[in-house]
Design an enzyme around this catalytic site. Structure first.
Site, PDB file in Angstrom:
ATOM      1  N   ASP A  45      22.971  34.767 -19.244  1.00  0.00           N
ATOM      2  CA  ASP A  45      23.858  35.877 -18.886  1.00  0.00           C
ATOM      3  C   ASP A  45      25.307  35.505 -19.191  1.00  0.00           C
ATOM      4  O   ASP A  45      25.814  34.503 -18.660  1.00  0.00           O
ATOM      5  CB  ASP A  45      23.732  36.205 -17.393  1.00  0.00           C
ATOM      6  N   TYR A  50      34.379  36.192 -19.993  1.00  0.00           N
ATOM      7  CA  TYR A  50      34.276  34.802 -19.500  1.00  0.00           C
ATOM      8  C   TYR A  50      35.024  33.838 -20.404  1.00  0.00           C
ATOM      9  O   TYR A  50      35.274  32.700 -20.017  1.00  0.00           O
ATOM     10  CB  TYR A  50      32.817  34.388 -19.394  1.00  0.00           C
ATOM     11  N   LYS A  78      28.445  41.515 -21.823  1.00  0.00           N
ATOM     12  CA  LYS A  78      29.031  42.641 -21.084  1.00  0.00           C
ATOM     13  C   LYS A  78      30.312  43.099 -21.774  1.00  0.00           C
ATOM     14  O   LYS A  78      31.105  42.276 -22.237  1.00  0.00           O
ATOM     15  CB  LYS A  78      29.343  42.213 -19.648  1.00  0.00           C
ATOM     16  N   HIS A 109      30.765  46.002 -17.742  1.00  0.00           N
ATOM     17  CA  HIS A 109      31.048  44.943 -16.762  1.00  0.00           C
ATOM     18  C   HIS A 109      31.588  45.505 -15.436  1.00  0.00           C
ATOM     19  O   HIS A 109      31.141  45.112 -14.356  1.00  0.00           O
ATOM     20  CB  HIS A 109      32.057  43.967 -17.372  1.00  0.00           C
TER      21      HIS A 109
HETATM   22  N1  LIG Z   1      28.495  41.249 -13.587  1.00  0.00           N
HETATM   23  C1  LIG Z   1      29.416  40.629 -12.861  1.00  0.00           C
HETATM   24  O1  LIG Z   1      30.482  41.205 -12.530  1.00  0.00           O
HETATM   25  C2  LIG Z   1      29.172  39.238 -12.414  1.00  0.00           C
HETATM   26  C3  LIG Z   1      28.172  38.481 -12.991  1.00  0.00           C
HETATM   27  N2  LIG Z   1      27.954  37.187 -12.585  1.00  0.00           N
HETATM   28  C4  LIG Z   1      26.890  36.396 -13.246  1.00  0.00           C
HETATM   29  O2  LIG Z   1      26.097  35.761 -12.233  1.00  0.00           O
HETATM   30  C5  LIG Z   1      26.139  34.352 -12.447  1.00  0.00           C
HETATM   31  C6  LIG Z   1      25.961  33.601 -11.128  1.00  0.00           C
HETATM   32  O3  LIG Z   1      26.954  33.901 -10.213  1.00  0.00           O
HETATM   33  P1  LIG Z   1      28.139  32.843  -9.883  1.00  0.00           P
HETATM   34  O4  LIG Z   1      29.190  33.653  -9.165  1.00  0.00           O
HETATM   35  O5  LIG Z   1      28.497  32.114 -11.100  1.00  0.00           O
HETATM   36  O6  LIG Z   1      27.588  31.803  -8.847  1.00  0.00           O
HETATM   37  P2  LIG Z   1      26.235  31.379  -8.144  1.00  0.00           P
HETATM   38  O7  LIG Z   1      25.994  32.205  -6.935  1.00  0.00           O
HETATM   39  O8  LIG Z   1      25.164  31.268  -9.150  1.00  0.00           O
HETATM   40  O9  LIG Z   1      26.674  29.912  -7.634  1.00  0.00           O
HETATM   41  C7  LIG Z   1      27.175  28.992  -8.555  1.00  0.00           C
HETATM   42  C8  LIG Z   1      27.704  27.800  -7.762  1.00  0.00           C
HETATM   43  O10 LIG Z   1      26.629  27.138  -7.099  1.00  0.00           O
HETATM   44  C9  LIG Z   1      26.507  25.803  -7.556  1.00  0.00           C
HETATM   45  N3  LIG Z   1      25.079  25.519  -7.700  1.00  0.00           N
HETATM   46  C10 LIG Z   1      24.242  26.064  -8.615  1.00  0.00           C
HETATM   47  N4  LIG Z   1      22.985  25.613  -8.421  1.00  0.00           N
HETATM   48  C11 LIG Z   1      23.044  24.744  -7.362  1.00  0.00           C
HETATM   49  C12 LIG Z   1      22.078  23.932  -6.696  1.00  0.00           C
HETATM   50  N5  LIG Z   1      20.793  23.954  -7.085  1.00  0.00           N
HETATM   51  N6  LIG Z   1      22.485  23.168  -5.646  1.00  0.00           N
HETATM   52  C13 LIG Z   1      23.776  23.185  -5.245  1.00  0.00           C
HETATM   53  N7  LIG Z   1      24.763  23.927  -5.844  1.00  0.00           N
HETATM   54  C14 LIG Z   1      24.379  24.684  -6.882  1.00  0.00           C
HETATM   55  C15 LIG Z   1      27.250  25.739  -8.878  1.00  0.00           C
HETATM   56  O11 LIG Z   1      27.785  24.433  -9.079  1.00  0.00           O
HETATM   57  P3  LIG Z   1      27.746  23.678 -10.518  1.00  0.00           P
HETATM   58  O12 LIG Z   1      27.932  24.706 -11.602  1.00  0.00           O
HETATM   59  O13 LIG Z   1      28.920  22.768 -10.395  1.00  0.00           O
HETATM   60  O14 LIG Z   1      26.433  22.970 -10.587  1.00  0.00           O
HETATM   61  C16 LIG Z   1      28.365  26.765  -8.649  1.00  0.00           C
HETATM   62  O15 LIG Z   1      29.420  26.194  -7.918  1.00  0.00           O
HETATM   63  C17 LIG Z   1      27.486  34.143 -13.128  1.00  0.00           C
HETATM   64  O16 LIG Z   1      27.612  32.887 -13.727  1.00  0.00           O
HETATM   65  C18 LIG Z   1      27.481  35.299 -14.116  1.00  0.00           C
HETATM   66  O17 LIG Z   1      26.666  34.982 -15.228  1.00  0.00           O
HETATM   67  C19 LIG Z   1      28.697  36.628 -11.568  1.00  0.00           C
HETATM   68  C20 LIG Z   1      29.721  37.335 -10.971  1.00  0.00           C
HETATM   69  C21 LIG Z   1      30.038  38.691 -11.359  1.00  0.00           C
HETATM   70  O1  LIG Z   2      31.461  38.478 -14.070  1.00  0.00           O
HETATM   71  C1  LIG Z   2      32.131  37.930 -13.198  1.00  0.00           C
HETATM   72  C2  LIG Z   2      33.280  38.694 -12.604  1.00  0.00           C
HETATM   73  O2  LIG Z   2      33.031  40.110 -12.655  1.00  0.00           O
HETATM   74  C3  LIG Z   2      34.539  38.376 -13.380  1.00  0.00           C
HETATM   75  O3  LIG Z   2      34.355  38.804 -14.731  1.00  0.00           O
HETATM   76  C4  LIG Z   2      35.751  39.054 -12.797  1.00  0.00           C
HETATM   77  O4  LIG Z   2      35.893  38.637 -11.433  1.00  0.00           O
HETATM   78  C5  LIG Z   2      36.985  38.671 -13.594  1.00  0.00           C
HETATM   79  O5  LIG Z   2      37.116  37.258 -13.580  1.00  0.00           O
HETATM   80  C6  LIG Z   2      38.238  39.307 -12.989  1.00  0.00           C
HETATM   81  O6  LIG Z   2      39.093  38.578 -12.475  1.00  0.00           O
HETATM   82  O7  LIG Z   2      38.302  40.565 -13.036  1.00  0.00           O
END
Ligand SMILES: NC(=O)C1=CN([C@@H]2O[C@H](COP(=O)(O)OP(=O)(O)OC[C@H]3O[C@@H](n4cnc5c(N)ncnc54)[C@H](OP(=O)(O)O)[C@@H]3O)[C@@H](O)[C@H]2O)C=CC1
Ligand SMILES: O=C[C@H](O)[C@@H](O)[C@@H](O)[C@H](O)C(=O)O
Length: 309
Positions: A45, A50, A78, A109
């Site tokens: 994803d 990003y 997105k 997005h």
């Molecule tokens: N459409 C949208 O607007 C959005 C889409 N997304 C998508 O969803 C994805 C996931 O959401 P995101 O907000 O990144 O975060 P998550 O909820 O997936 O959490 C990520 C965090 O958890 C840590 N982590 C991951 N796996 C573990 C584990 N097994 N044990 C302990 N810690 C862990 C990571 O650390 P580390 O990386 O250091 O291992 C990081 O700090 C995003 O990357 C993106 O692709 C996210 C937000 C908005």
């Molecule tokens: O996908 C993850 C989130 O939606 C991210 O794209 C936004 O939070 C963006 O960084 C912003 O600041 O508007």
């Protein structure tokens, strides 16, 4: 056995677990994508905004060069808010960065327009520092452009992100092609059941983002999650991820840590009773208005989310 994929209303299958890439620094995210795909992940994803899609593309290339077939992986990107009036252009930018000639899923997005002629390609600002939002723009316009790009063959399925119930209903009432997906923040502290129920009733698949509560995985500390982790002898993160799959959603845990990436694919078969115990905990959080939304950019727009009224 936990589901490994779900059927989209477009006819394509979508994997149940995918690698998130937001906030992944280029070198780390390239290695993360390559490791994930080589260790069995089928979905990545990403997003134009990003700022790391070249690195994601390099990781995908490394996996394809190792013998993995393009048709066996599912790539998501997105359209960012500065491109919501230029969807085809935004798609081409991501395809070029990813080094691909199609993506499996293209999403809007956020349902707003940031000034396409603003002072920054991603985050244009007004003189007062606030985001340069073009007010009065109709998000249906973007959806019509999304429907058009499907014919190009560069996209297999189209969908949205961060659409509240009212925003999604407007698309449902006016679309020629229904969204295949609504990608939303979802975890026990923010179940977004109103949106999930509407989506499911219309055959729109839910993709759960920030399933761990985003950076630092704060939701892993929730007591019912910790208890279930002890019961199933896994980590709380595995419970959070497995809960989404048990609920019929694709889940997108992000990590750049190889051991965590590997662990995040291990789904446990939660019993119906244990799944319901998390559902009930989550519903109680909502009833007490103790919800937590971790991703809410300062757009200054009311998107109609119940927790933001
Ligand atoms: N459409 C949208 O607007 C959005 C889409 N997304 C998508 O969803 C994805 C996931 O959401 P995101 O907000 O990144 O975060 P998550 O909820 O997936 O959490 C990520 C965090 O958890 C840590 N982590 C991951 N796996 C573990 C584990 N097994 N044990 C302990 N810690 C862990 C990571 O650390 P580390 O990386 O250091 O291992 C990081 O700090 C995003 O990357 C993106 O692709 C996210 C937000 C908005
Ligand atoms: O996908 C993850 C989130 O939606 C991210 O794209 C936004 O939070 C963006 O960084 C912003 O600041 O508007």
């Amino acid at each position: 056995m936990a589901a490994t994929s779900f059927k989209l209303n477009s006819g394509y299958d979508i994997p149940s677990v995918g690698l998130g890439t937001w906030q992944g620094e280029a070198t780390a995210v390239k290695a993360a994508v390559a490791h994930a795909l080589k260790s069995g992940y089928k979905l990545v994803d990403g997003a134009y905004c990003y700022g790391n899609e070249e690195a994601v593309g390099a990781g995908i290339k490394e996996a394809l060069d190792s013998g993995i077939k393009r048709e066996d992986i599912f790539v998501v990107t997105k359209i960012w808010a500065t491109y919501n009036t230029r969807v085809a252009e935004g798609l081409d930018k991501s395809l070029k960065s990813l080094g691909l000639d199609y993506v499996d899923l293209l999403l809007i997005h956020w349902p707003l327009l940031l000034n396409p002629e603003g002072n920054d390609d991603k985050f244009p600002k007004k003189p007062d520092g606030s985001r340069d939002v073009i007010h009065g723009w109709d998000h249906l316009e973007a959806w019509k452009q999304m429907e058009a790009v499907v014919k190009s063959g560069k996209v297999r399925s189209i969908g949205v992100c961060n659409y509240s119930k009212s925003y999604l209903q407007k698309i449902i009432d006016n679309a020629t092609i229904l969204p295949a997906v609504n990608q939303i923040e979802r975890h026990p502290w923010l179940p977004q059941s109103d949106i999930t129920e509407l989506a499911k009733s219309k055959g729109i698949h839910i993709m759960a983002y920030s399933p761990l509560g985003s950076t630092g995985s704060p939701v892993a500390e929730a007591e019912p999650v910790v208890k279930l982790a002890e019961k199933y002898k896994v980590t709380p993160q595995t419970i959070l991820i497995s809960w989404q799959v048990a609920s019929g959603h694709t889940v997108l845990p992000k990590s750049v840590t190889p051991s965590r990436i590997t662990a995040n694919r291990e789904i446990v078969n939660l019993s119906a009773e244990d799944t319901k115990s998390l559902d009930d905990y989550s519903a109680d959080i909502v009833a007490k208005k103790e919800w937590k939304r971790f991703v809410y950019p300062p757009f200054g727009i009311n998107f109609g989310f119940p927790d933001k009224q």
